[in-house]
Design an enzyme around this catalytic site. Sequence first.
Site, PDB file in Angstrom:
ATOM      1  N   TYR A  95       2.664   6.013  12.086  1.00 17.37           N
ATOM      2  CA  TYR A  95       3.061   4.648  12.408  1.00 17.37           C
ATOM      3  C   TYR A  95       4.029   4.017  11.407  1.00 17.37           C
ATOM      4  O   TYR A  95       4.554   2.940  11.650  1.00 17.37           O
ATOM      5  CB  TYR A  95       1.819   3.749  12.538  1.00 17.37           C
ATOM      6  CG  TYR A  95       0.903   3.798  11.321  1.00 17.37           C
ATOM      7  CD1 TYR A  95       1.174   3.015  10.205  1.00 17.37           C
ATOM      8  CD2 TYR A  95      -0.217   4.620  11.288  1.00 17.37           C
ATOM      9  CE1 TYR A  95       0.343   3.055   9.092  1.00 17.37           C
ATOM     10  CE2 TYR A  95      -1.049   4.675  10.171  1.00 17.37           C
ATOM     11  CZ  TYR A  95      -0.765   3.885   9.082  1.00 17.37           C
ATOM     12  OH  TYR A  95      -1.565   3.928   7.971  1.00 17.37           O
ATOM     13  N   ARG A 118       0.860  -1.186   0.000  1.00 20.40           N
ATOM     14  CA  ARG A 118       0.000   0.000   0.000  1.00 20.40           C
ATOM     15  C   ARG A 118       0.895   1.234   0.000  1.00 20.40           C
ATOM     16  O   ARG A 118       1.453   1.590   1.047  1.00 20.40           O
ATOM     17  CB  ARG A 118      -0.867  -0.018   1.260  1.00 20.40           C
ATOM     18  CG  ARG A 118      -2.011   0.981   1.263  1.00 20.40           C
ATOM     19  CD  ARG A 118      -2.608   1.103   2.661  1.00 20.40           C
ATOM     20  NE  ARG A 118      -1.849   2.027   3.476  1.00 20.40           N
ATOM     21  CZ  ARG A 118      -1.782   1.997   4.810  1.00 20.40           C
ATOM     22  NH1 ARG A 118      -2.417   1.063   5.488  1.00 20.40           N
ATOM     23  NH2 ARG A 118      -1.068   2.888   5.466  1.00 20.40           N
ATOM     24  N   HIS A 149      -3.890   4.658   4.374  1.00 21.30           N
ATOM     25  CA  HIS A 149      -4.978   3.671   4.402  1.00 21.30           C
ATOM     26  C   HIS A 149      -6.202   4.202   3.658  1.00 21.30           C
ATOM     27  O   HIS A 149      -6.741   3.550   2.766  1.00 21.30           O
ATOM     28  CB  HIS A 149      -5.334   3.338   5.856  1.00 21.30           C
ATOM     29  CG  HIS A 149      -6.568   2.523   5.974  1.00 21.30           C
ATOM     30  ND1 HIS A 149      -6.645   1.244   5.510  1.00 21.30           N
ATOM     31  CD2 HIS A 149      -7.785   2.828   6.482  1.00 21.30           C
ATOM     32  CE1 HIS A 149      -7.867   0.784   5.731  1.00 21.30           C
ATOM     33  NE2 HIS A 149      -8.577   1.722   6.317  1.00 21.30           N
TER      34      HIS A 149
END
Lengths: 382, 382, 325, 325
Positions: free
Chosen positions: B286, B273, B277
């Site tokens: 993160y 990815r 998100h």
Amino acid sequence: MAHHFTAYEVEELLPELKASLGLRRFIDEEGNEVQKVPLGPEPLMRMYITMVRARILDEWLLRLQRVGKVALHAPNVGQEAAAAGSAMALREEDWLFPSYRELAAYIARGMNEEEILDRAMANIDDPLRGSEFVVYGHRKYNIVPAPVPVGSQVPLAVGAAMAAKILGHSVVTMAIFGDGATSRADFHAGLNFAGVFRAPVVFVIQNNAWAISMPSRRQTAAKTFALKGVAYGVPGVRVDGNDVIAVYTTASEAVERARAGEGPTLLEAVTYRLGPHTTADDPDRYRPREEAKAMEKFDPIRRLGKYLKARGIISEKEEREIWSEWGERIERIVKRCYEKPPLPPSVVLENVYSEPTWNLEEQMRELEESLEVMKELGIGVE
Amino acid sequence: MAHHFTAYEVEELLPELKASLGLRRFIDEEGNEVQKVPLGPEPLMRMYITMVRARILDEWLLRLQRVGKVALHAPNVGQEAAAAGSAMALREEDWLFPSYRELAAYIARGMNEEEILDRAMANIDDPLRGSEFVVYGHRKYNIVPAPVPVGSQVPLAVGAAMAAKILGHSVVTMAIFGDGATSRADFHAGLNFAGVFRAPVVFVIQNNAWAISMPSRRQTAAKTFALKGVAYGVPGVRVDGNDVIAVYTTASEAVERARAGEGPTLLEAVTYRLGPHTTADDPDRYRPREEAKAMEKFDPIRRLGKYLKARGIISEKEEREIWSEWGERIERIVKRCYEKPPLPPSVVLENVYSEPTWNLEEQMRELEESLEVMKELGIGVE
Amino acid sequence: MPVTNMVQALNSALREEMRRDKRVVVLGEDVGKRGGVFLVTEGLIDEFGPERVIDTPLTEAGIVGVAIGMALYGLKPVAEIQFIDFIYEAFDQIATNLSKIRRRSGGMFSAPVVIRGPCCGGVKGGMFHSQSNEAYFVHTAGLKVVMPSRPYDAKGLLKASIRGEDPVIFLEPKVLYRAIKEEVPEEDYVVPIGEARVVQEGSDVTIVTWGAMVYKALEVSKIARSRHGWEAEVIDLRTLFPFDKDAIIRSLEKTGRLVIVHEAPKTLGLGAEIAAYVAENAIELLKAPVARVTGFDAPFPLAHEKLYMPNEARIYMALSRVMSY
Amino acid sequence: MPVTNMVQALNSALREEMRRDKRVVVLGEDVGKRGGVFLVTEGLIDEFGPERVIDTPLTEAGIVGVAIGMALYGLKPVAEIQFIDFIYEAFDQIATNLSKIRRRSGGMFSAPVVIRGPCCGGVKGGMFHSQSNEAYFVHTAGLKVVMPSRPYDAKGLLKASIRGEDPVIFLEPKVLYRAIKEEVPEEDYVVPIGEARVVQEGSDVTIVTWGAMVYKALEVSKIARSRHGWEAEVIDLRTLFPFDKDAIIRSLEKTGRLVIVHEAPKTLGLGAEIAAYVAENAIELLKAPVARVTGFDAPFPLAHEKLYMPNEARIYMALSRVMSY
Ligand SMILES: Cc1ncc(C[n+]2csc(CCOP(=O)(O)OP(=O)(O)O)c2C)c(N)n1
Ligand SMILES: Cc1ncc(C[n+]2csc(CCOP(=O)(O)OP(=O)(O)O)c2C)c(N)n1
Ligand SMILES: [Mg+2]
Ligand SMILES: [Mg+2]
């Protein structure tokens, strides 16, 4: 992340895969040693007596159910080795999360016949206060009573194991459940968490070949149930579940691995449900009688008895004495429990919260009034 | 049942295990052929254009989200090969059960930009009638719109596959979902049913290394996601998900196996990815920026482009033309969709049942009255 | 007309619908050779084979999820939950897909699954073989909810459910499976979803109830008549959603007094919605407060289930309360 | 006193309870470094480490099941559900274990887990980021259910929930997370579970509501006052179960008129229980029918959420109805 787009080799997994596909055993159906038994007479005798007590109690529970004194019973007959062997691997401070078919496991953990029978009869001394049938448990023995929806206890065992680890306790938890239960969400979630968090938990699948009328090959297309561990990074081991020595030895290894911080194990105990699913079941509808008949030769108690005699640990006479002594003892306990009074009506509103909420207080008054009115109308409470 | 108390050998499982642990690819990051590519120019060009269209549309959706014209977007950027390659393996009559990140899959299946944009903007032509954001689907293309709770579509795909089989149709279904979704109950149930019933279904895990902030190694302790198939008797295959040729070839084999009655396949497409998100996420919290940066070299479109040029299927100029032509075309569509009016208020009470129940009729009257009162009170509907 | 019990009536409904429509399939735990633990599906596998009578692995989420997929594709699945107490694993499938797929897909897809299973208490089944959990489904928009109290309705409502275009939760009071026998037509008929039945006419008080409580209500109405001359109208709701509000209002127009009896726990049991409906739309009809007689707000017990469930005494208390207001 | 929003108030509650009691742990999806998608757990992992702030795999059934096991063993887990709409996978764990383990074990074991998560609409979150599903939990005996509407209550109620001995479903209206700021004490305090708050006194009509609807109710009460001189009493229920029946009755003794406003769908939304409670126990206080203003009985939509949810117009309509009866 460097390793994201790379391939892995199968070799590393091979020992685990082999253990998951094999069938570890120490003694065969005739009680012959097929692998050196690493146990002395004391634990062997403890196993034997535990299984005998479970078998005798089991027959009583069947009888008591037939006369309406017990609401439902799920016989452990033929599976005593799987239940007793795994539970015996735990220490006192460990926790057990059984299912509803683990008579021998409760006994292995110290619950006595009286506690079990009080429970089964839901009488005044029932530790679970008439909440449910067929399940057993007790704070004293760190046995959490099973939820009847099968497998729902699996994540609980994992959570308790994680808690013990967080608190730095040297405590292991064990969940016992059936082959059918492996299909449920809870199995998946529990195993996955256990793998990720390396929780000190041992999962014992009692693969007794059936989930009511569903043969285990219709439960899953996996080669074996132990193999499911691979999907979670949880080592699987498949053992002859009717060889109590194999179950106990393997479970002990798993428990000690867990205690040593090496994570969870999935143990498949291959066994067989000799009786009906429960007293409410009629296996003739779906299972040829000959099948169960043919499986009797795998009976774990007979098998261990043969081995004990072959090894000279007991004589035929001592064997008979064990059965008759425990038979008499348990009969006396049954009689005592039989006469105990029922639980009071108030149990139906107990233990919903730590303190009753206002609606429960209102309903308690309604209940009390209804008892009066029932008398007035001439209606019995049963 | 004769075989209940027996051991199995690992050998039989080895080919499947190897496929589950490996990383099948045809072209490497630089577009070099590492294995003979079994495809001619036509399908390769179709793949390329599908991915380009998805990428362009993806960027538009990001922009439209930023100006508030689209509620939420989950970028497919970097994962187009996994989405397009698997969906292209299906025939028209097959069914797709995607997740929320499969832009390239919708295009591969024939949905055009206008249908996708109407949906994203929830305008008057939205085929899903303003029900939800981020998901797409259409009866015309046998694409069932995803449930936002991840993985919930997995058993649906299995059920549809079983239905097709029961009705004797030569139809295959495919579910696409993320690495995170494999932890859910629905994955477990779906895979298990598929294995037991040999359903004609293909499961595609887009392992994009992350589930929001959870790296995939924290999602499961299993060595790979494909390996999870072993737990269900469903063959697993792990492929380089950024090699569209590998994805398409493997998915096609799986689809044809399914169509031939040989049962389900679990395909793990290893991808990455590249973006956040969703438009609501902030990956800087993160994930080190360098990680995503380093992963750009695996970009599937760039990779296929290099291969096409190396093989002489397109020139640099033609490559640029594809991008600019589609860029212009899609821009025109965006403008058209932008101007369309919103859905009518009544959609909020539509399609709850086949016919409105009395409470919905009452509520429709309440809604109508409220529109009047809003005017009276001077309150806008948005 | 043959005299049959509810199990037989349900079995015929399934058999006849499977004969009528090849798209009807049955799936669940032990529904094949075992015939289901209550034998509702007995013999179906012999007639329709294992492709249409599908023994499943032990996962309710799987059963319901797969049934939804089947329905999307075009089948008419009837999914059995062995005891309705076990349905919760499927709750996400029900809340996310079953009840919402029509709306989610803008009406392009639908999942007319019938989920049926034994419910309610009275058989000493303990905590997980006795629950009445209809309220969860009534609160979930997109579902219809049905509970028959007699063989005739069981057959007719099951047929209506299978033929409908919406998902139905079909709840079968297991205590009635073999307790009530009556004549049930062999010719095809349906009992429409959404219509209550006036089981007994009366002019003093309306008892709205369903399932096995219908019989308790009738018993108490006899006591009330003989002791006080009160005439209770007893309404069997049959369809719990969309419930027949008109039947309730019609009756209240006569009686002005309402007692609701159900086995489910009181707090947010369906009785709450009925009471609220009346308080909102017909309060002027009421001559007395509404009374609810329900299961207590506690897990269903093994011991003393008769005291936990609405019994004659508690229903009688409620009648006395509203009559003497 | 620092001025904080609800996210910060919740974050302090967690932090302070984790400092106070080593048994308190937090678990859920993305609760670690990510701090939760709304940052309610931000920074906790830095202070308490990954053993007490546990990022979990993506399974709500696992999160809740594991939390129950932790609680049985003696921890005090606070489980985050990323959006409360995703809780349904855990429904079996909630219905079977969480709410029943105390009763199932005759009081020997208990599972005081707090399950918290963002709920309700108003942020254009579509069907699965907007639900108000409190009714499922209120109907489940053994659970307590809480929903704060302001930072002060959020902190005090979360602390009370963590310290209690019962499982609590703690619902956080996400639209309020950053919308309301107020002074919140730094010293320790709790807001007791079970007590409503009279947000605004009034003598003509009682509006019982909770969560973000409290503010809508206040707005409409202003319109009603300025247009008609009606004085509305607004009660923020705060605890949805056990709800503060006495506060409702006290207010009705003054006003005699009841409007209930909630976001959840109408049929068997908690409004039904409140209306039923009044119809059963205090009908003589009512001068007009009860009115409910609720989310519609349909899945929460992306488009026109403002029309789907109770809005000023619909609340105003209800007030007018009960005032002009
Ligand atoms: C969730 C759930 N679904 C259905 C049942 C009904 N049921 C009781 S036991 C059983 C079969 C369990 O099989 P298995 O797990 O293999 O355990 P065994 O009875 O063989 O010991 C079923 C379906 C249940 N108890 N729980
Ligand atoms: C049941 C459920 N729980 C939580 C979420 C919130 N959520 C949305 S996407 C996501 C991560 C999904 O990860 P993965 O399956 O790997 O798919 P990806 O986003 O990486 O494509 C989470 C936790 C959700 N949508 N559904
Ligand atoms: Mg079994
Ligand atoms: Mg992912």
